[in-house]
Scaffold this active site. Sequence first.
Site, mmCIF file in Angstrom:
data_model
loop_
_atom_site.group_PDB
_atom_site.id
_atom_site.type_symbol
_atom_site.label_atom_id
_atom_site.label_comp_id
_atom_site.label_asym_id
_atom_site.label_seq_id
_atom_site.Cartn_x
_atom_site.Cartn_y
_atom_site.Cartn_z
ATOM 1 N N GLU A 129 -5.274 5.763 1.223
ATOM 2 C CA GLU A 129 -3.956 6.095 0.689
ATOM 3 C C GLU A 129 -3.439 7.428 1.221
ATOM 4 O O GLU A 129 -2.256 7.722 1.127
ATOM 5 C CB GLU A 129 -3.982 6.121 -0.834
ATOM 6 N N GLU A 171 2.476 -14.207 -7.428
ATOM 7 C CA GLU A 171 2.791 -15.111 -8.531
ATOM 8 C C GLU A 171 4.189 -15.712 -8.441
ATOM 9 O O GLU A 171 4.523 -16.642 -9.187
ATOM 10 C CB GLU A 171 2.625 -14.367 -9.863
#
Length: 327
Positions: free
Chosen positions: A138, A107
């Site tokens: 992960e 963004e």
Amino acid sequence: MSSAKNTLNNDSNNDPKNDPNNYLGDRGYLLTEQANPHSQNLDRLTAIEIVELFNQEDAKAVAAVGQEKEAIAQAMEAIAAAIANGGRLFYVGAGTSGRLGVLDAAECPPTFCSDPELIQGILAGGMNAMVRSSEALEDREGDGAEAIAQRQICDRDVVMGITAGGTTPYVHGALKEAAKRGAKTIFFCCVPPEQFPRQYDIEIRPLVGAEILAGSTRLKAGTATKLVLNTISTGVMVLLGKVYGNRMIDVAVTNSKLEDRAIRIIRDLTSLSREEAAILLEQSGKRVKLALIMHWQNLDVATAEQLLQDSQGHLGKAVNLFSTNNS
């Protein structure tokens, strides 16, 4: 509270909850894994009662972030200094934490017209993991280190690891490799140091408490993560001169909505009509900051560009510099 340097109690080194390398053991002691006493009858609540409970608990996330203001400000200043010196910021995470990092990074270019390379998100599993769960990845600490090596992270850069429970091996692998390369390291989690102590440069630990749905850290922990990332990235851009007052004067004019916003910013900061503001925006190459300095100081494009360059892109500094040079 936050701590840049946390050390272990030598008398409790045999306790697994005090072992900073105990990534994959019993995590039940972590604050983020606890059962919330306020939601123990969640499955028996009405819809409106669920909404009310969420609203009450979400307020705790906001308060928890407020308690970390000094650490957040420290991170913001460190990142701004690094970027001003030619460095970059990397968010690293897995699952929800990683996705929020990618989202915040993505963004920045449309909001601040920043180079997409400047702030990047690194997600365990890559971009496919944005829409399809790959949480097993992960656990691979080596993959985190490899991600840092692939991006040639160096001592000018900052790496921010995001892991709600503080234990994600992928994140720690990335942070350790970044530290070896001389990069500044920032650690974000929602558990206190006594539950998972680390020794990274800056630590941000909003203690949001147990989740409404036990262990679901996409809830309050996720909210706190987004609040912190939004604050840091926006604050960094403010410090770098990409904001004037409270206006996004470096907005990338790439669609009709953003063009309308750019025109309104020019109108609000000048005495121009909408039509005049639109013409000025076109003359500036759709660069709001440039349009403003051209109008305020009656400059052509080339002169205004040089003035902004001499002011490191800070509009306020450019105005003051012009006034000083012409006084």
